[in-house]
Design a protein around this motif. Structure first.
Motif: not given
Length: 113
Positions: A50, A52-54
């Protein structure tokens, strides 16, 4: 009916993990973590990236078992490894039971198709 216990382990990679080469990471997972997983066959694992999102959570490990004691033993084994606290910070651990709201009332769970 067996109740599946799910544990969402929110992880954040640390600098020592990121400093390792890809080969070193996979060697570690194979030599240190895989034997722990093999020793606890009642617990399954799915792993999600994750980062690349968080920024707070880089990975999510989703563990599932019908035997909470097996989960506890697996966690104790992981805590004795650099995985826990050295290579990954455990940001949060969220235990959950799928569709408990429905089974508590002996109802069919609502689902999307």
């Amino acid at each position: 009916m067996t109740t599946a216990h799910t544990y969402f382990m929110l992880l954040k990679t640390t600098l020592p993990w990121l400093a390792m080469t890809e080969q070193q990471r996979f060697n570690y997972l194979g030599s240190a973590i895989k034997p722990i997983l093999d020793a606890h066959p009642a617990v399954t694992l799915r792993f999600y990236d994750s980062e690349f999102y968080s920024a707070r959570v880089t990975d999510i490990a989703v563990w599932e078992t019908a035997d909470p004691k097996a989960w506890q033993k697996l966690v104790e084994a992981l805590r004795e490894q650099p995985f826990w606290g050295q290579y990954f910070d455990i940001v949060d651990l969220i235990p959950a039971v799928e569709n408990a709201y429905a089974s508590n009332y002996d109802r069919k769970p609502i689902q999307a198709s």
